[in-house]
Design a protein around this motif. Structure first.
Motif, short mmCIF file in Angstrom:
data_model
loop_
_atom_site.label_atom_id
_atom_site.label_comp_id
_atom_site.label_asym_id
_atom_site.label_seq_id
_atom_site.Cartn_x
_atom_site.Cartn_y
_atom_site.Cartn_z
N PRO A 28 36.29 39.75 15.18
CA PRO A 28 34.71 40.19 15.05
C PRO A 28 33.81 39.26 15.68
O PRO A 28 33.58 37.91 15.72
CB PRO A 28 35.08 40.25 13.51
N VAL A 29 32.26 39.91 15.67
CA VAL A 29 31.29 38.62 16.04
C VAL A 29 30.26 39.16 15.62
O VAL A 29 29.68 39.77 14.67
CB VAL A 29 30.69 39.17 17.46
N PRO A 30 30.19 37.52 14.48
CA PRO A 30 29.12 37.69 13.40
C PRO A 30 27.59 37.36 13.57
O PRO A 30 27.35 37.13 14.41
CB PRO A 30 29.35 36.59 11.95
N PRO A 31 26.80 37.69 13.22
CA PRO A 31 25.15 37.73 13.47
C PRO A 31 25.23 37.05 14.45
O PRO A 31 25.46 35.30 13.12
CB PRO A 31 24.93 38.55 12.33
N ARG A 32 24.35 36.35 14.52
CA ARG A 32 24.28 35.48 15.44
C ARG A 32 23.01 34.63 14.70
O ARG A 32 21.63 35.50 13.80
CB ARG A 32 23.16 36.03 17.35
N PRO A 33 22.76 33.42 14.36
CA PRO A 33 22.27 32.86 12.98
C PRO A 33 20.34 32.59 14.04
O PRO A 33 20.62 32.53 15.08
CB PRO A 33 22.86 31.22 13.53
#
Lengths: 325, 414
Positions: free
Chosen positions: A183-188
């Motif tokens: 999974p790629v968490p949203p970019r801060p």
């Protein structure tokens, strides 16, 4: 082999592999057109000059490229969304075909119609399945002293342990993507320039840290000039002997000469697996399969050197080197 | 040089000149289209020949022809090829029956044989090893009959008039045997070669040769050529003639190398491709040298022959374009070379298969390549026509034309 997989002109498949023989047939065989405009022999038309008719990566143009065209027979693919120990998704291969691999010889086939891309992806999987089975067979003959042609028992064993086992590896990823896809968490979001600068600074520190060893290969400034110069990918490692004489001796066994792998120079912005921040996140998290480029993100059962937040910082740092945001 | 226009009807020569232009103008797009067929790998879009998907080639429905791009290319290539064949026949007829120069009869004969061969080669390249099963093994019989007949006429035309009947008969017989032998040889030679890629290469190499032949016909039928514009006397005539001929030959070698690059067998050993690439690059450098040399030599020693100079300048221009196209073709097909991106400018670039720029540069490289060959051939011919070493002029004055033509050539051979 032929019994299981047929010939490049007339592919066959054992039952239970989950592959689509119809698609494979359009991609296999010699090039020809039909009156309704559909085409046959797609692989030979578009890919074989580089990847070889059997997908051994030693096609007629292979030596022109650095890195060499992929040898599909190991079943390893570099640019995937799946975990370091898993096979790629069909959609990963499809994405590679659509956008090509920038900075290498691998072209984008975005101009081909979607059905043809599907057929080509299926055929790549078929070749890779065939290749892995072939390797297993060679091992069987060399290590266990089996004789060719194989008896009924041995054939059964090859089918179970190689063909179906490998096919299962492809199938599970496709069936449980939630388990295998990273999974790629949203970019801060970096609201201000100061926040961005802070993230880049953290990334720089992480990049230089002892645990991560990034600089070892990519160099202190990310110019691809690290200390580890003699690195090779899995396709070239077997060609490397301990001494130069051994290497020269081994070279005779292979079609293509030994080729060094270069760690990426981040400054030119030509990322092979895609240049979006999400692509880079995946690269660092998953690593590049078949190369020494390690997986830095958390894996099942292992913490990994970086947390997802760390990875985003490093991505920001790397993007800052290539002058992008 | 004797006044040639006396020996050949001027109107017929004009007609032949226009026919030659027409032929060149039809051949050029034909080569582009053939290049496109290879670039798009569309050759096999119509897997039968001489029929198109089972229909007679000339009656293939327009709708099916125009809707599928690959079929459009391949079928269009065949139709345009037929047109070129017809024009060739017209030109050959004009040259045979109206031009009195034996060299032109030969040119006509070679063009006719060439166009037939090229058509058959193209067909075989498609049908490949199925040759014995299909009607095509049997249909070209008329083609070979006509080629044989053409050769026959050609040879008989060359018989000096006023010979005894017996001798005439012997010539006829010899001509008949030669043409039958030729037909059979060509036919079986082709039938023996079942390797499609090889046929594709030969097909691709014959086309520029044919184009150059058309350009030669244009040159040799022009009013300036057959008229009596005086050649320039210069001690460097021989050298410039050598340089221009060598230039044309080198460009042809380059075309053959290019065909090998374009039609690599996927299962060939990889070093073959590397070898062709290097040879292609080395010969390109050689051609640059030749062109610069002949350009300078022509400026210095043939300053009063603008016709020759224009051709040499045109070739220099075309070849520069061709170099640029060659580099573009490499990049759009294989990406920027690593030594370049790592040492000079880093470029982010993805090769896109069958993209507009890839197709355009690759096909243009093929098309401009044959244009270079045609121009080089024309320059070589004009340098023979317009330059003359001083000794030759002396010869004309002393012993008449015939000896003058023989002596220098003999000396040259030794």
């Amino acid at each position: 082999m032929e019994e299981f997989f047929g010939t490049p002109d007339e592919p066959r498949l054992p039952d239970g592999t989950g592959l689509n023989l119809k698609l494979i047939e359009t991609a296999a065989g010699p090039v020809a057109g039909n009156a309704d405009g559909t085409e046959q022999g797609l692989f030979r038309q578009h890919c074989a000059a580089c990847h070889g008719i059997t997908g051994d990566g030693a096609g007629a143009m292979a030596t022109t490229f650095d890195p060499y065209p992929r040898d599909f027979r190991r079943g390893t693919f570099k640019y995937t969304t799946t975990r370091a120990d898993a096979k790629p998704l069909r959609s990963d291969l499809r994405r590679t075909l659509l956008r090509g691999i920038p900075g290498t010889g691998m072209p984008s086939f975005a101009e081909l119609p979607p059905e043809q891309l599907d057929a080509l992806v299926e055929y790549v999987i078929y070749l890779s399945l065939r290749g892995e089975t072939e390797q297993y067979l060679v091992q069987l003959v060399v290590d266990e002293g089996e004789y060719l042609p194989l008896g009924v028992d041995a054939k059964e064993m090859v089918l179970e342990d190689a063909v179906l086992w490998v096919a299962e590896q492809w199938a599970v990823v496709e069936q449980n993507p939630q388990e295998y896809v990273v999974p790629v968490p949203p970019r801060p979001v970096c609201g201000s320039d100061a926040e961005r600068a802070a993230s880049i600074a953290r990334g720089k520190e992480l990049y230089a840290s002892k645990d991560a060893q990034c600089a070892q290969c990519h160099g202190p400034t990310g110019a691809g000039d690290g200390e580890d110069e003699r690195i090779y990918d899995d396709w070239n490692k077997p060609k490397k002997g301990v001494t130069p004489e051994q290497t020269a001796k081994l070279a005779r066994l292979y079609t293509l000469p030994l080729q060094r792998l270069r760690a990426r120079d981040f400054r030119d912005g030509a990322f092979h697996g895609g240049s979006s921040p999400e692509d880079l996140y995946r690269r660092i998290h998953i690593g590049i399969k078949g190369t020494p480029m390690p997986a830095a993100g958390p894996q099942p059962g292992a913490k990994g050197v970086f947390t997802p937040e760390d990875i985003w910082d490093v991505v920001n740092y790397i993007l800052s080197l290539s002058g992008e945001k | 040089m004797p006044n040639r226009s006396n020996s050949t009807s001027p109107i017929a020569i004009r007609a032949a000149h226009y026919a030659a232009w027409l032929l060149a103008c039809a051949t050029f797009p034909l080569i582009w289209m053939g290049g496109l067929v290879t670039t798009y790998s569309a050759g096999m879009a119509v897997p039968d020949w001489p029929r198109t998907h089972g229909d007679n080639m000339f009656l293939y429905p327009l709708g099916s022809w125009l809707t599928v791009w690959d079929v459009f290319l391949e079928h269009g290539h065949r139709l345009l090829g037929s047109l070129v064949g017809l024009v060739t026949i017209a030109l050959a007829a004009l040259l045979w029956f109206r031009d009195k120069r034996p060299a032109m009869w030969w040119l006509a004969g070679v063009a006719l044989v060439g166009v037939c061969l090229q058509g058959v080669l193209g067909g075989l390249r498609v049908v490949g090893s199925k040759i014995f099963e299909t009607e095509i093994f049997w249909t070209p019989a008329p083609v070979f009959l006509s080629v044989a007949a053409a050769l026959l006429v050609l040879t008989v035309q060359a018989v000096p008039a006023g010979q005894s009947g017996r001798r005439q008969l012997r010539v006829w017989l010899r001509a008949a045997v030669v043409s039958v032998l030729f037909g059979a040889l060509a036919w079986f030679g082709i039938a023996a070669v079942e390797d499609r890629l090889f046929l594709a290469k030969v097909h691709g190499c014959t086309a520029p040769m044919f184009f150059a032949l058309a350009a030669s016909a244009v040159a040799a039928t022009s009013s300036r050529w057959v008229g009596d514009s005086p050649p320039t006397e210069t001690p460097r005539a021989r050298r410039i003639q050598c340089l221009t001929s060598l230039g044309a030959a080198a460009i042809y070698v380059q075309i053959v190398l290019g065909a090998n690059l374009r039609h690599v067998a996927p299962d060939a050993a990889p070093w073959w491709f590397t070898l062709w690439v290097w040879l292609h690059v080395i010969v390109a450098c050689g051609i640059v040298l030749l062109i610069v040399w002949q350009y300078l030599a022509a400026r210095r020693h043939a300053g009063d022959q603008p016709v020759l100079q224009r051709r040499i300048s045109l070739m220099a221009g075309l070849f520069s374009l061709q170099l640029a196209l060659g580099i573009t073709t490499w990049i759009t097909n294989y990406g920027w070379p690593l030594w370049f991106t790592q040492n000079f400018v880093a470029v982010e670039y993805t090769v896109v298969a069958e993209s507009f720029w890839q197709v355009l540069s690759t096909t243009a490289h093929v098309g401009v390549g044959s244009l270079c060959l045609a121009t080089a051939t024309s320059a070589a011919l004009w340098s023979k026509r317009l330059l003359i070493p001083p000794s030759k002029v002396l010869g004309v004055e002393k012993d008449g034309a015939k000896k003058a033509q023989a002596t220098p050539r003999k000396r040259h051979r030794k």
